[in-house]
Design a protein around this motif. Structure first.
Motif, PDB file in Angstrom:
ATOM      1  N   ARG A 279       0.835  -1.203   0.000  1.00  0.00           N
ATOM      2  CA  ARG A 279       0.000   0.000   0.000  1.00  0.00           C
ATOM      3  C   ARG A 279       0.875   1.260   0.000  1.00  0.00           C
ATOM      4  O   ARG A 279       1.669   1.470   0.913  1.00  0.00           O
ATOM      5  N   ASP A 280       0.719   2.080  -1.045  1.00  0.00           N
ATOM      6  CA  ASP A 280       1.401   3.371  -1.071  1.00  0.00           C
ATOM      7  C   ASP A 280       0.721   4.321  -0.092  1.00  0.00           C
ATOM      8  O   ASP A 280      -0.497   4.241   0.142  1.00  0.00           O
ATOM      9  N   VAL A 306       0.463  -4.669   3.425  1.00  0.00           N
ATOM     10  CA  VAL A 306       1.853  -4.441   3.826  1.00  0.00           C
ATOM     11  C   VAL A 306       2.156  -2.966   3.605  1.00  0.00           C
ATOM     12  O   VAL A 306       2.050  -2.456   2.482  1.00  0.00           O
ATOM     13  N   ASP A 307       2.540  -2.261   4.667  1.00  0.00           N
ATOM     14  CA  ASP A 307       2.751  -0.818   4.602  1.00  0.00           C
ATOM     15  C   ASP A 307       4.229  -0.463   4.676  1.00  0.00           C
ATOM     16  O   ASP A 307       4.977  -1.043   5.481  1.00  0.00           O
ATOM     17  N   GLY A 311       6.934   6.794   1.810  1.00  0.00           N
ATOM     18  CA  GLY A 311       5.878   6.870   0.804  1.00  0.00           C
ATOM     19  C   GLY A 311       5.589   5.549   0.111  1.00  0.00           C
ATOM     20  O   GLY A 311       4.434   5.204  -0.131  1.00  0.00           O
ATOM     21  N   ASP A 312       6.654   4.804  -0.239  1.00  0.00           N
ATOM     22  CA  ASP A 312       6.489   3.482  -0.836  1.00  0.00           C
ATOM     23  C   ASP A 312       7.715   2.645  -0.483  1.00  0.00           C
ATOM     24  O   ASP A 312       8.647   3.122   0.168  1.00  0.00           O
ATOM     25  N   PHE A 313       7.728   1.399  -0.912  1.00  0.00           N
ATOM     26  CA  PHE A 313       8.808   0.506  -0.486  1.00  0.00           C
ATOM     27  C   PHE A 313      10.146   0.820  -1.164  1.00  0.00           C
ATOM     28  O   PHE A 313      11.197   0.447  -0.626  1.00  0.00           O
ATOM     29  N   ASN A 314      10.140   1.509  -2.290  1.00  0.00           N
ATOM     30  CA  ASN A 314      11.415   1.910  -2.855  1.00  0.00           C
ATOM     31  C   ASN A 314      12.038   3.034  -2.039  1.00  0.00           C
ATOM     32  O   ASN A 314      13.261   3.085  -1.869  1.00  0.00           O
ATOM     33  N   GLN A 330       8.929  -8.507   7.505  1.00  0.00           N
ATOM     34  CA  GLN A 330       8.743  -9.747   8.268  1.00  0.00           C
ATOM     35  C   GLN A 330       7.583  -9.631   9.255  1.00  0.00           C
ATOM     36  O   GLN A 330       6.814 -10.574   9.442  1.00  0.00           O
ATOM     37  N   ASP A 331       7.456  -8.476   9.883  1.00  0.00           N
ATOM     38  CA  ASP A 331       6.409  -8.285  10.878  1.00  0.00           C
ATOM     39  C   ASP A 331       5.008  -8.249  10.265  1.00  0.00           C
ATOM     40  O   ASP A 331       4.011  -8.266  10.994  1.00  0.00           O
ATOM     41  N   GLN A 332       4.926  -8.176   8.919  1.00  0.00           N
ATOM     42  CA  GLN A 332       3.622  -8.046   8.265  1.00  0.00           C
ATOM     43  C   GLN A 332       3.255  -9.268   7.427  1.00  0.00           C
ATOM     44  O   GLN A 332       2.252  -9.240   6.713  1.00  0.00           O
ATOM     45  N   LEU A 333       4.060 -10.334   7.525  1.00  0.00           N
ATOM     46  CA  LEU A 333       3.800 -11.562   6.779  1.00  0.00           C
ATOM     47  C   LEU A 333       3.181 -12.633   7.664  1.00  0.00           C
ATOM     48  O   LEU A 333       3.393 -12.649   8.881  1.00  0.00           O
ATOM     49  N   ALA A 334       2.458 -13.548   7.023  1.00  0.00           N
ATOM     50  CA  ALA A 334       2.028 -14.750   7.731  1.00  0.00           C
ATOM     51  C   ALA A 334       3.259 -15.552   8.114  1.00  0.00           C
ATOM     52  O   ALA A 334       4.256 -15.580   7.388  1.00  0.00           O
ATOM     53  N   ALA A 335       3.224 -16.214   9.251  1.00  0.00           N
ATOM     54  CA  ALA A 335       4.402 -16.924   9.761  1.00  0.00           C
ATOM     55  C   ALA A 335       4.933 -17.945   8.760  1.00  0.00           C
ATOM     56  O   ALA A 335       6.151 -18.072   8.568  1.00  0.00           O
TER      57      ALA A 335
END
Length: 348
Positions: A279-280, A306-307, A311-314, A330-335
């Motif tokens: 999400r941007d 996933v935030d 502004g964005d992941f780049n 890692q904190d935003q993924l399923a285990a």
């Protein structure tokens, strides 16, 4: 000389005397040569054609020289001059007729593809080349993106046409700029469009034009794909956003929908069970993700947002580096997907 012309010249040389008797009727044979006045079949002795190979130093059959003018060539040249043919195609057709070979059909002229169509996008992508060693690779590296040399969705075009608009100063607009070209494909992998990022000739930034990014073709529901999605996939807006996530999740299939509106309309694989949405941090990005979350959940797809920190992941990748980005993701993924896809965990 084209390969077909070289083959015909060799065939003619094997029948050099017959060629001379047919096209140079005012000449005559003397020893190893056919003598005539010139290539237009004038009587005389200035032009001589070798009829047989003369060994290592003796010349090749079919070669001729006009001692009066210095002209020389092979039997294809001689036929063109004798029949006053102005094009290579006409000369080759005449040679085939003499050798009793079938005349080749002229190549079909490829009609221009409609501007902005999927066919135009496919042709553009086909004309581009892999990014290894190009300005596209330089540009991506400046954005913190490496290891993309062999990716089939990305190519480079050294002179991609750019049409400026009223926002482009006339002294800044060029007819063409180097460009990163990305293939837009559907769920079956068929190319439906292309995305262009025009680049500054230094490769360190985008081209200094009003709209350095543009897409063409059929885009709705499709995107630029990195990997083939089955049960798990990540999706987001921009190419550089998704490539940034791919630096820490290199085996997770991803798709860049190219805009917020197109992200909201993205078609999802029927086998998909879990979807990550990058999400941007802007209103359009939030609205697009919300729409896709609702649609995914209604289809029974487990959906995670996933935030980025910025502004964005780049932006995150360039500011914080891949290790910090990996920790944030890692904190935003399923285990199960941390173990399955996250590069830092896999390396450990």
């Amino acid at each position: 000389m084209p390969e077909d012309a070289s083959d015909l010249a060799r065939r003619l040389a094997d029948r050099a005397e017959a060629v001379c008797r047919h096209y140079l009727t005012n000449g005559r044979r003397e020893g190893r040569y056919w003598l005539v006045g010139d290539s237009q079949n004038t009587p005389g002795r200035s032009l001589y054609v070798r009829l047989h190979d003369g060994g290592a130093n003796g010349g090749n059959a079919g070669k001729w020289t006009d001692a009066a003018t210095g002209e020389h060539g092979d039997l294809l040249d001689l036929i063109a001059a004798a029949r006053q043919l102005s094009t290579l195609r006409d000369t080759l057709d005449e040679a085939r007729a003499f050798l009793s070979l079938p005349r080749l059909d002229p190549p079909q002229r490829q009609l221009p593809a409609p501007t902005g169509s999927p066919e135009a996008a496919r042709r553009l992508f086909a004309m581009a080349r892999p990014i290894a060693g190009t300005l596209a690779e330089t540009y991506l590296r400046s954005r913190g993106l490496t290891g993309l040399r062999g990716h089939p969705a990305l190519r480079f075009h050294p002179r991609c046409y750019f049409r400026g608009d009223e926002d482009d100063p006339r002294d800044r607009v060029r007819d063409a700029w180097p460009a990163l070209i990305a293939a837009v494909t559907d769920l079956a992998g068929t190319q439906t469009g292309a995305h262009r990022t025009w680049l500054d000739p230094s490769g360190r930034d985008k081209a200094p034009v009003s709209t350095p990014r543009r897409a063409m073709g059929h885009l709705l529901g499709h995107g630029v794909r990195f990997g083939v999605a089955q049960d798990v996939m990540a999706a987001g807006e921009g190419i550089e956003t998704m490539l940034s996530l791919r630096t820490v999740l290199p085996t997770l299939p991803m798709v860049a929908a190219l805009s917020a509106n197109h992200l909201a309309a993205l078609l999802l694989p029927p086998t998909l069970r879990r979807l990550y949405l990058a999400r941007d941090k802007d209103a359009a990005g939030h609205a697009a993700v919300d729409a896709l979350v609702e649609r995914g959940r209604s289809d029974g797809i487990e959906t995670f947002v996933v935030d980025p920190r910025q502004g964005d992941f780049n932006d995150d990748l360039r500011a914080d580096g891949p290790q910090a980005l990996a920790r944030r993701v890692q904190d935003q993924l399923a285990a199960a997907d941390v173990v399955r896809f996250l590069e830092a965990t896999r390396a450990g």
